[in-house]
Every structure is written in C-alpha cells, then in structure tokens.
Design a protein around this motif. Structure first.
Motif, PDB file in Angstrom:
ATOM      1  N   VAL A  98       1.403   2.258  -2.249  1.00  0.00           N
ATOM      2  CA  VAL A  98       2.242   1.190  -2.793  1.00  0.00           C
ATOM      3  C   VAL A  98       3.680   1.408  -2.336  1.00  0.00           C
ATOM      4  CG1 VAL A  98       3.195   0.227  -4.924  1.00  0.00           C
ATOM      5  CG2 VAL A  98       0.765   0.735  -4.759  1.00  0.00           C
ATOM      6  N   LEU A  99       4.157   2.622  -2.436  1.00  0.00           N
ATOM      7  CA  LEU A  99       5.510   2.940  -1.997  1.00  0.00           C
ATOM      8  C   LEU A  99       5.640   2.735  -0.499  1.00  0.00           C
ATOM      9  CD1 LEU A  99       8.262   3.959  -2.945  1.00  0.00           C
ATOM     10  CD2 LEU A  99       7.482   6.269  -2.485  1.00  0.00           C
ATOM     11  N   HIS A 100       4.605   3.078   0.263  1.00  0.00           N
ATOM     12  CA  HIS A 100       4.621   2.891   1.713  1.00  0.00           C
ATOM     13  C   HIS A 100       4.774   1.413   2.062  1.00  0.00           C
ATOM     14  CE1 HIS A 100       2.900   2.478   5.753  1.00  0.00           C
ATOM     15  NE2 HIS A 100       3.361   3.695   5.944  1.00  0.00           N
ATOM     16  N   ARG A 101       4.090   0.535   1.314  1.00  0.00           N
ATOM     17  CA  ARG A 101       4.193  -0.896   1.586  1.00  0.00           C
ATOM     18  C   ARG A 101       5.585  -1.421   1.311  1.00  0.00           C
ATOM     19  NH1 ARG A 101       0.046  -4.057  -1.689  1.00  0.00           N
ATOM     20  NH2 ARG A 101       0.249  -2.304  -3.066  1.00  0.00           N
ATOM     21  N   VAL A 102       6.253  -0.887   0.300  1.00  0.00           N
ATOM     22  CA  VAL A 102       7.583  -1.358  -0.053  1.00  0.00           C
ATOM     23  C   VAL A 102       8.621  -0.841   0.937  1.00  0.00           C
ATOM     24  CG1 VAL A 102       9.390  -1.227  -1.815  1.00  0.00           C
ATOM     25  CG2 VAL A 102       7.015  -1.587  -2.486  1.00  0.00           C
ATOM     26  N   THR A 103       8.482   0.397   1.367  1.00  0.00           N
ATOM     27  CA  THR A 103       9.497   1.008   2.218  1.00  0.00           C
ATOM     28  C   THR A 103       9.273   0.739   3.699  1.00  0.00           C
ATOM     29  OG1 THR A 103       8.263   3.087   2.314  1.00  0.00           O
ATOM     30  CG2 THR A 103       9.926   2.858   0.579  1.00  0.00           C
ATOM     31  N   LYS A 104       8.057   0.427   4.087  1.00  0.00           N
ATOM     32  CA  LYS A 104       7.763   0.219   5.498  1.00  0.00           C
ATOM     33  C   LYS A 104       6.633  -0.788   5.617  1.00  0.00           C
ATOM     34  CE  LYS A 104       6.550   2.709   9.657  1.00  0.00           C
ATOM     35  NZ  LYS A 104       6.174   3.959  10.237  1.00  0.00           N
ATOM     36  N   GLY A 105       6.687  -1.629   6.630  1.00  0.00           N
ATOM     37  CA  GLY A 105       5.706  -2.680   6.791  1.00  0.00           C
ATOM     38  C   GLY A 105       4.397  -2.220   7.386  1.00  0.00           C
ATOM     39  N   GLY A 106       4.076  -0.965   7.335  1.00  0.00           N
ATOM     40  CA  GLY A 106       2.831  -0.467   7.910  1.00  0.00           C
ATOM     41  C   GLY A 106       3.018  -0.064   9.356  1.00  0.00           C
ATOM     42  N   PHE A 107       1.908   0.196  10.004  1.00  0.00           N
ATOM     43  CA  PHE A 107       1.944   0.614  11.401  1.00  0.00           C
ATOM     44  C   PHE A 107       1.818  -0.606  12.288  1.00  0.00           C
ATOM     45  CE2 PHE A 107       0.344   4.181   8.930  1.00  0.00           C
ATOM     46  CZ  PHE A 107       1.204   5.175   9.339  1.00  0.00           C
ATOM     47  N   ALA A 148      11.531   0.370 -22.497  1.00  0.00           N
ATOM     48  CA  ALA A 148      12.104   0.648 -21.171  1.00  0.00           C
ATOM     49  C   ALA A 148      11.712   2.041 -20.692  1.00  0.00           C
ATOM     50  CB  ALA A 148      13.619   0.503 -21.208  1.00  0.00           C
ATOM     51  N   ALA A 149      11.763   3.020 -21.587  1.00  0.00           N
ATOM     52  CA  ALA A 149      11.371   4.385 -21.219  1.00  0.00           C
ATOM     53  C   ALA A 149       9.891   4.449 -20.872  1.00  0.00           C
ATOM     54  CB  ALA A 149      11.693   5.351 -22.358  1.00  0.00           C
ATOM     55  N   VAL A 176       8.260   5.547 -17.178  1.00  0.00           N
ATOM     56  CA  VAL A 176       7.256   6.603 -17.043  1.00  0.00           C
ATOM     57  C   VAL A 176       5.977   6.034 -16.428  1.00  0.00           C
ATOM     58  CG1 VAL A 176       5.748   8.162 -18.343  1.00  0.00           C
ATOM     59  CG2 VAL A 176       8.181   8.055 -18.878  1.00  0.00           C
ATOM     60  N   GLY A 177       5.558   4.855 -16.874  1.00  0.00           N
ATOM     61  CA  GLY A 177       4.368   4.219 -16.318  1.00  0.00           C
ATOM     62  C   GLY A 177       4.535   3.887 -14.842  1.00  0.00           C
ATOM     63  N   GLY A 178       5.697   3.389 -14.451  1.00  0.00           N
ATOM     64  CA  GLY A 178       5.952   3.066 -13.041  1.00  0.00           C
ATOM     65  C   GLY A 178       5.934   4.293 -12.150  1.00  0.00           C
ATOM     66  N   VAL A 179       6.564   5.358 -12.586  1.00  0.00           N
ATOM     67  CA  VAL A 179       6.569   6.603 -11.806  1.00  0.00           C
ATOM     68  C   VAL A 179       5.152   7.152 -11.686  1.00  0.00           C
ATOM     69  CG1 VAL A 179       7.352   9.007 -11.810  1.00  0.00           C
ATOM     70  CG2 VAL A 179       8.976   7.173 -12.294  1.00  0.00           C
ATOM     71  N   VAL A 218       3.148   5.099  -9.086  1.00  0.00           N
ATOM     72  CA  VAL A 218       3.520   5.411  -7.700  1.00  0.00           C
ATOM     73  C   VAL A 218       2.957   6.767  -7.283  1.00  0.00           C
ATOM     74  CG1 VAL A 218       5.469   5.931  -6.175  1.00  0.00           C
ATOM     75  CG2 VAL A 218       5.548   3.933  -7.661  1.00  0.00           C
ATOM     76  N   ILE A 219       2.937   7.729  -8.186  1.00  0.00           N
ATOM     77  CA  ILE A 219       2.373   9.044  -7.868  1.00  0.00           C
ATOM     78  C   ILE A 219       0.881   8.933  -7.591  1.00  0.00           C
ATOM     79  CG2 ILE A 219       1.796  11.304  -8.859  1.00  0.00           C
ATOM     80  CD1 ILE A 219       4.568  11.203 -10.246  1.00  0.00           C
ATOM     81  N   GLN A 220       0.184   8.115  -8.361  1.00  0.00           N
ATOM     82  CA  GLN A 220      -1.258   7.961  -8.183  1.00  0.00           C
ATOM     83  C   GLN A 220      -1.617   7.028  -7.029  1.00  0.00           C
ATOM     84  OE1 GLN A 220      -2.788   6.729 -11.963  1.00  0.00           O
ATOM     85  NE2 GLN A 220      -2.335   8.675 -12.937  1.00  0.00           N
TER      86      GLN A 220
END
Length: 123
Positions: free
Chosen positions: A41-50, A24-25, A29-32, A35-37
C-alpha cells in the motif's frame, strides 16, 4: 494526574473533545498497523510501480513473493545464488493478466494490491 481535576469548573474539557482525541489516536494506530501489515500500500502511494525496462529481483517476502528494484548493470544473474535479475518487458492491468513466453527465463509476477501483472525476462 488528570488535567481536569486542576482546572476551574468552567474550563474542563468536554466529553466530545475526549472522544475525538481517543478516536484520532485509534485511527493513527490502526493506520500504522495497516501499513506495517500491507507494505505494498505504501509502495503504491510513494511510487507508481515498476515500468517497462526496469530491472527487478523476485524473492520471498512477508506476504508471499515480493519484487524489488535491482541494478541492471551490477546485479548477479545466477539461479544457484538466487540473485537472478529480471527486466520488466510489459506491465498489464489486472492481477490475472496473461504474459506470453515460458521457461526459466520468463516469469509472470502478479501483484494483487497494485492490480497489475508484470511480464519479466531474465537478463
């Protein structure tokens, strides 16, 4: 100090619990790290684009060019200062779609992670 040393023999953690906690740890760490790299990906999840009618600026980013929201009314529009503002005229599916037009006032922005192509016109 290891908690298992101070626990009575019947209450020690099983190896499966330890392995599960470590997995789990590692997944967190791999998920964070992912997302940093890959911030898109985070933009697609939080907003549907422009969307059509949105105003954007295109500039250098950590992974090539990036498109960022811009204020249609107050943002500058100068090639000299580099703050040219574009209006989204069309959003097409696929990163290799074709946008009509050309010249300095038209721009095609291909967003690979979102698998979309944005047809932009300078304001």
């Amino acid at each position: 100090m290891d908690d298992d040393v101070t626990r009575p023999a019947g209450q020690r953690r099983s190896p499966l619990v330890r392995i599960g906690g470590a997995l789990a740890a590692a997944a967190l760490v791999g998920g964070v790290s992912f997302v940093i790299q890959n911030p898109d990906v985070l933009h697609r999840v939080t907003k549907g684009g422009f969307r059509v009618g949105d105003c954007v600026q295109v500039g250098p980013g950590s992974h090539g060019s990036e498109m960022n929201e811009a204020d249609c009314g107050t943002a500058g529009s100068s090639l000299v200062t580099g703050d040219l503002v574009y209006r989204v005229d069309e959003v097409k599916k696929g990163k290799d779609a074709f946008c009509p037009g050309g010249g300095f006032d038209h721009l095609t922005f291909s967003n690979e992670p979102e698998n979309r192509t944005y047809c932009l016109t300078a304001r």
